[in-house]
Write a protein that holds these residues in place. Structure first.
Motif, short mmCIF file in Angstrom:
data_model
loop_
_atom_site.label_atom_id
_atom_site.label_comp_id
_atom_site.label_asym_id
_atom_site.label_seq_id
_atom_site.Cartn_x
_atom_site.Cartn_y
_atom_site.Cartn_z
N VAL A 1 64.55 42.32 96.35
CA VAL A 1 65.58 41.81 95.44
C VAL A 1 65.01 41.70 94.03
O VAL A 1 63.81 41.61 93.83
N LEU A 2 65.92 41.71 93.07
CA LEU A 2 65.60 41.23 91.73
C LEU A 2 66.04 39.78 91.72
O LEU A 2 67.13 39.44 92.20
N SER A 3 65.20 38.92 91.19
CA SER A 3 65.43 37.49 91.23
C SER A 3 65.38 36.92 89.82
O SER A 3 64.53 37.29 89.02
N GLY A 4 66.31 36.01 89.54
CA GLY A 4 66.31 35.29 88.27
C GLY A 4 66.93 33.92 88.46
O GLY A 4 67.77 33.73 89.34
N ILE A 5 66.53 32.97 87.64
CA ILE A 5 67.04 31.60 87.75
C ILE A 5 68.11 31.37 86.67
O ILE A 5 67.87 31.61 85.49
N HIS A 6 69.27 30.92 87.11
CA HIS A 6 70.35 30.55 86.19
C HIS A 6 70.42 29.05 86.14
O HIS A 6 70.49 28.38 87.18
N GLN A 7 70.42 28.49 84.93
CA GLN A 7 70.60 27.05 84.76
C GLN A 7 71.93 26.81 84.07
O GLN A 7 72.22 27.43 83.04
N GLY A 8 72.73 25.94 84.65
CA GLY A 8 74.01 25.59 84.05
C GLY A 8 75.15 25.83 85.02
O GLY A 8 74.96 26.04 86.21
N SER A 9 76.35 25.82 84.47
CA SER A 9 77.55 25.92 85.29
C SER A 9 77.88 27.37 85.60
O SER A 9 77.26 28.30 85.08
N ARG A 10 78.91 27.55 86.41
CA ARG A 10 79.42 28.89 86.71
C ARG A 10 80.12 29.48 85.49
O ARG A 10 80.33 30.68 85.44
N ASP A 11 80.47 28.65 84.51
CA ASP A 11 81.20 29.13 83.35
C ASP A 11 80.45 30.23 82.59
O ASP A 11 81.08 31.11 82.02
N ASN A 12 79.12 30.18 82.60
CA ASN A 12 78.36 31.20 81.88
C ASN A 12 77.42 32.00 82.78
O ASN A 12 76.50 32.66 82.30
N ILE A 13 77.65 31.97 84.08
CA ILE A 13 76.75 32.67 85.00
C ILE A 13 76.87 34.19 84.86
O ILE A 13 75.91 34.91 85.13
N ARG A 14 78.00 34.67 84.39
CA ARG A 14 78.16 36.12 84.19
C ARG A 14 77.10 36.65 83.23
O ARG A 14 76.62 37.76 83.40
N GLU A 15 76.71 35.86 82.24
CA GLU A 15 75.66 36.27 81.30
C GLU A 15 74.34 36.54 82.05
O GLU A 15 73.64 37.50 81.75
N SER A 16 74.02 35.69 83.00
CA SER A 16 72.79 35.88 83.79
C SER A 16 72.90 37.14 84.64
O SER A 16 71.94 37.91 84.72
N TYR A 17 74.04 37.35 85.25
CA TYR A 17 74.25 38.57 86.04
C TYR A 17 74.11 39.81 85.15
O TYR A 17 73.45 40.78 85.52
N ASP A 18 74.75 39.77 83.97
CA ASP A 18 74.68 40.92 83.07
C ASP A 18 73.24 41.21 82.65
O ASP A 18 72.83 42.37 82.57
N GLU A 19 72.48 40.17 82.39
CA GLU A 19 71.07 40.35 82.02
C GLU A 19 70.27 40.98 83.16
O GLU A 19 69.45 41.87 82.95
N MET A 20 70.55 40.55 84.38
CA MET A 20 69.84 41.11 85.53
C MET A 20 70.25 42.56 85.78
O MET A 20 69.41 43.40 86.12
N ILE A 21 71.53 42.86 85.59
CA ILE A 21 72.00 44.24 85.76
C ILE A 21 71.38 45.15 84.72
O ILE A 21 70.94 46.27 85.02
N GLU A 22 71.28 44.67 83.49
CA GLU A 22 70.64 45.46 82.43
C GLU A 22 69.16 45.70 82.77
O GLU A 22 68.64 46.80 82.61
N PHE A 23 68.47 44.66 83.27
CA PHE A 23 67.07 44.80 83.69
C PHE A 23 66.95 45.87 84.77
O PHE A 23 66.04 46.71 84.73
N ALA A 24 67.88 45.84 85.72
CA ALA A 24 67.86 46.83 86.81
C ALA A 24 68.00 48.24 86.25
O ALA A 24 67.25 49.15 86.64
N GLU A 25 68.93 48.44 85.35
CA GLU A 25 69.16 49.76 84.78
C GLU A 25 67.96 50.26 83.98
O GLU A 25 67.51 51.39 84.16
N VAL A 26 67.43 49.41 83.12
CA VAL A 26 66.29 49.78 82.27
C VAL A 26 65.05 50.09 83.10
O VAL A 26 64.27 50.98 82.76
#
Length: 153
Positions: free
Chosen positions: A92-117
């Motif tokens: 897996v690619l693993s990352g820690i998200h801190q905060g609510s679900r309101d901004n969790i998409r930003e963490s997902y997007d960052e992880m997806i970009e990391f995967a692509e790069v």
């Protein structure tokens, strides 16, 4: 966010399947906790959710997810609501998200970009592991480990 590759070893999980709202999760966690305690099952990790339909992509009552907890290898019988499954070793690619679900998409997007790069192919549904209870801490203090199953291309 610090994104890293890691290996998740083989393990068993107790899991409840659900289609509905995320607001149902607190009741599901309570049911799973009571079952674990009644059966005196040893848990070996934190509660998690695996999303098959992401909350930000569907109507509120159409989220599809599994809620579960890793358990020891003891023989445990499933129930009509709680299934027992084997999770095979995977990367897996693993990352820690801190905060609510309101901004969790930003963490997902960052992880997806990391995967692509870094030439990873995401090959399965995302998992969020609750590092603390979203029902016991303020939203800003919620910690979730996001795991994306991958293969290196």
């Amino acid at each position: 966010m610090n994104v890293q590759e890691k290996i998740v070893p083989d393990h068993k999980i107790a899991v409840m399947k659900h289609k509905g709202s995320l607001s149902d999760m607190e009741v599901m966690i309570s049911k799973l906790t009571v079952w674990v305690e009644d059966k005196e099952i040893k848990t070996i990790g934190n509660y998690f959710v695996i999303f098959y339909r992401m909350p930000d992509r569907v109507k509120e009552d159409d989220v599809v997810y599994d809620l579960g907890v890793p358990i020891s290898d003891d023989e445990v019988d499933k129930t009509p609501e709680i299934d027992i499954a084997d999770m095979v070793e995977h990367t897996v690619l693993s990352g820690i998200h801190q905060g609510s679900r309101d901004n969790i998409r930003e963490s997902y997007d960052e992880m997806i970009e990391f995967a692509e790069v870094n030439h990873y192919d995401i090959i399965g549904s995302p998992k969020e592991i609750f590092l603390n209870s979203p029902f016991e801490v303020e939203e800003k203090d919620c910690l979730r480990e996001i795991q994306l199953p991958v293969i290196k291309m």
